[in-house]
Design an enzyme around this catalytic site. Structure first.
Site, mmCIF file in Angstrom:
data_model
loop_
_atom_site.group_PDB
_atom_site.id
_atom_site.type_symbol
_atom_site.label_atom_id
_atom_site.label_comp_id
_atom_site.label_asym_id
_atom_site.label_seq_id
_atom_site.Cartn_x
_atom_site.Cartn_y
_atom_site.Cartn_z
ATOM 1 N N TYR A 75 0.792 -1.111 0.097
ATOM 2 C CA TYR A 75 0.015 -0.009 -0.117
ATOM 3 C C TYR A 75 0.875 1.390 0.062
ATOM 4 O O TYR A 75 0.324 2.413 -0.420
ATOM 5 C CB TYR A 75 -0.806 0.055 1.325
ATOM 6 C CG TYR A 75 -1.838 -1.166 1.478
ATOM 7 C CD1 TYR A 75 -2.968 -1.228 0.383
ATOM 8 C CD2 TYR A 75 -1.543 -1.877 2.347
ATOM 9 C CE1 TYR A 75 -3.807 -2.255 0.630
ATOM 10 C CE2 TYR A 75 -2.595 -3.163 2.537
ATOM 11 C CZ TYR A 75 -3.555 -3.200 1.306
ATOM 12 O OH TYR A 75 -4.507 -4.359 1.688
ATOM 13 N N HIS A 89 -8.435 -1.545 6.944
ATOM 14 C CA HIS A 89 -8.130 -2.863 6.688
ATOM 15 C C HIS A 89 -8.663 -3.716 7.722
ATOM 16 O O HIS A 89 -9.008 -3.545 8.871
ATOM 17 C CB HIS A 89 -6.412 -2.887 6.613
ATOM 18 C CG HIS A 89 -6.119 -4.030 5.837
ATOM 19 N ND1 HIS A 89 -6.069 -5.583 6.120
ATOM 20 C CD2 HIS A 89 -5.305 -3.968 4.837
ATOM 21 C CE1 HIS A 89 -5.710 -6.110 5.307
ATOM 22 N NE2 HIS A 89 -5.224 -5.351 4.330
ATOM 23 N N ASP A 92 -7.354 -9.100 10.041
ATOM 24 C CA ASP A 92 -6.573 -10.385 9.778
ATOM 25 C C ASP A 92 -5.258 -10.211 9.278
ATOM 26 O O ASP A 92 -4.476 -11.154 9.295
ATOM 27 C CB ASP A 92 -7.370 -11.177 8.503
ATOM 28 C CG ASP A 92 -7.262 -10.075 7.248
ATOM 29 O OD1 ASP A 92 -7.728 -9.091 7.211
ATOM 30 O OD2 ASP A 92 -7.272 -10.648 6.076
ATOM 31 N N THR A 122 -14.298 -10.423 8.504
ATOM 32 C CA THR A 122 -15.868 -11.119 8.315
ATOM 33 C C THR A 122 -15.332 -12.681 8.380
ATOM 34 O O THR A 122 -14.724 -13.278 7.600
ATOM 35 C CB THR A 122 -16.261 -10.774 7.225
ATOM 36 O OG1 THR A 122 -16.586 -9.346 7.129
ATOM 37 C CG2 THR A 122 -17.759 -11.294 7.149
ATOM 38 N N ASP A 204 8.710 -38.381 -32.722
ATOM 39 C CA ASP A 204 8.346 -36.916 -32.530
ATOM 40 C C ASP A 204 8.253 -36.421 -34.039
ATOM 41 O O ASP A 204 9.439 -35.653 -34.599
ATOM 42 C CB ASP A 204 9.076 -36.125 -31.901
ATOM 43 C CG ASP A 204 8.616 -34.526 -31.637
ATOM 44 O OD1 ASP A 204 7.564 -34.043 -32.156
ATOM 45 O OD2 ASP A 204 9.557 -33.686 -31.069
HETATM 46 C C1 SPV Z 1 8.489 -30.015 -27.815
HETATM 47 O O1 SPV Z 1 8.537 -30.020 -26.545
HETATM 48 O O2 SPV Z 1 8.117 -30.931 -28.638
HETATM 49 C C2 SPV Z 1 9.479 -29.366 -28.426
HETATM 50 C C3 SPV Z 1 10.469 -28.705 -27.731
HETATM 51 O O3 SPV Z 1 9.337 -28.750 -29.772
HETATM 52 S S1 SPV Z 1 11.975 -29.311 -27.941
HETATM 53 O O4 SPV Z 1 11.692 -30.933 -27.811
HETATM 54 O O5 SPV Z 1 12.912 -29.072 -27.016
HETATM 55 O O6 SPV Z 1 12.261 -29.263 -29.593
HETATM 56 MG MG MG Z 2 8.075 -30.121 -30.819
#
Ligand code: SPV
Ligand code: MG
Length: 432
Positions: A75, A89, A92, A122, A204
């Protein structure tokens, strides 16, 4: 008439707040110091309502004379600026985390010849209890989507954790720890292509269509409320990317990150023997631009991910690309690197922020994980993504459990590694 200062977040208005306003109005003109999003997130979760919405509600409460923004958790700065004769205030704050601030307020008001009035708190109804109740209300796609931009403008660093299933999403949603400067928690989730594919036992390498990625995403959406950043791989062809953007946006995803690679996408962290081909700058700018045109709301973010450093190019190359991508409409840039020292990332951040101080930088510090969030922020980072840690940490635990059972030919020894059934019942509402 005296001015009576009353600080509040104004997110949830309950009888306790009406009571303190009524008491304050008996003493003079009530000036509400309404905490801004950034003042609140320095110690607590982001409020449900935006500052403008809270301002609208609080200004219309009977007894409130004026509302001023309180930019700081304390504050003190506003008391110095507005010099009210009285601050009111709830009592509490005599104990707990606010007690130090209480002492400072008493000291300052004494110096300014003012007065501190404390009224009995309250009982039985507090904003914290109500925010628990709020959690069970859930969210809407629109509110979830908008939250990432709010967080980026309110917090020095937005902390994002990977989630690849409903269960990992629930951990990210709920976990918090109390530290000296307030509650620490994850602000949102990263839907990672690596962890999503790994959890399905697949490589991936960019899904042919979005459907598989959306399966786990839907599970996460169903049991969480925090904002989600989606790993969009390369975004595919421009024609595909338009649909991806629309689908994500419709589901309340806040941002998609696409990387400037072409051809068969492979994970960036795999060994140097993996050849990475980068898109040309005009090619990738075109993708960003069609994506930006496709989105329906102004809140959805398209973030350009720079793979220059992964592909063996220089920081100069990354900077040239980053500037071009921002000009093409990117709402933020993510820079990735496998370099342990972090030197390349730091140089990029500093150079990028000199040109574009307002465009967020997103970092994924998997290899250069010795740096803290504060250090990354000091380079210019706005968002940090822990990209694969929920999945990677679950694997050793599962391996160990499986081994113990094989070794002992029973499960007793593995119990210590396992979540008690009771915890499941408490974690997943509806099974109690
Ligand atoms: C993912 O998490 O799928 C990414 C980040 O693309 S990395 O795996 O670091 O490329
Ligand atoms: Mg990725």
């Amino acid at each position: 008439m005296k001015t009576v200062y009353l600080g509040m977040t104004g997110d949830i208005i309950h009888p306790g707040i009406i009571n303190i306003i009524t008491e304050a109005a008996k003493l003079g003109k009530v000036m509400v110091g309404l905490l801004t999003d950034s003042a609140i997130v320095s110690h607590k979760r982001l409020p449900f309502l935006t500052y403008e919405q809270r301002l609208n509600v609080v200004s219309n409460i009977k007894g409130v004379d004026s509302v001023v923004p309180q930019e700081d958790w304390s504050y003190i700065p506003n008391l110095k600026t507005y010099k009210p004769e009285i601050i009111i205030h709830g009592d509490d704050w005599k104990t707990g985390p606010l007690s130090k601030m209480r002492e400072d307020v008493f000291q300052l008001m004494k110096e300014m010849g003012g007065e501190v009035v404390e009224i009995p708190y309250t009982k039985g109804i507090t904003s914290s209890i109500l925010s628990e109740a709020k959690k069970s209300i859930g969210t809407t796609p629109d509110i979830r989507l908008k939250t990432l931009r709010r967080l980026i403008s309110a917090k020095s660093i937005v902390r994002i954790m990977e989630a690849h299933s409903g269960l990992s999403g629930l951990i990210v949603e709920n976990i918090e720890i109390e530290k000296e400067d307030g509650i620490h928690y994850f602000d949102g989730m990263w839907s990672s292509s690596l962890t999503d594919s790994t959890s399905k036992g697949k490589p991936d390498i960019e899904a042919v269509d979005l459907t598989t990625r959306l399966q786990s995403l839907t599970d996460i959406l169903e049991c969480t409320t925090k904002p989600i950043i989606f790993d969009g791989d390369t975004g595919g062809l421009c024609e595909h990317f338009v649909f991806t953007v629309r689908t994500l946006e419709r589901n309340g995803i806040s941002a998609v990150i696409i990387e400037d690679k072409v051809g068969l996408k492979k994970n960036s962290l795999f060994g140097t023997e993996v050849e990475q081909n980068l898109a040309t700058i005009p090619q990738f700018c075109e993708k960003i631009s069609v994506g930006k045109k496709a989105q329906v709301t102004s809140d959805f973010m398209i973030i350009a991910r720079l793979e220059s450093l992964i592909a063996g190019y220089s920081v100069d190359d990354a900077i040239e690309r980053a500037f071009a991508y921002v000009k093409a409409g990117a709402d933020g840039v993510m820079i990735h690197s496998k370099e342990k020292s972090g030197d390349d990332i730091k140089e990029f951040c500093i150079r990028f922020k000199k040109e574009y101080s307002n465009i967020p930088i997103i970092l994924v510090p998997t290899t250069y994980n010795q740096f803290t969030e504060k250090e990354l922020h000091s380079w210019g980072a706005n968002v940090v993504i822990y990209a694969n840690h929920m999945l990677r940490s679950s694997y050793p635990a599962m391996m160990e459990t499986a081994k113990l059972i094989l070794e002992h030919e029973r499960s007793k020894e593995a119990d210590k590694l396992c979540m008690p059934i009771k915890t499941i019942l408490e974690l997943i509402p509806g099974t109690k």
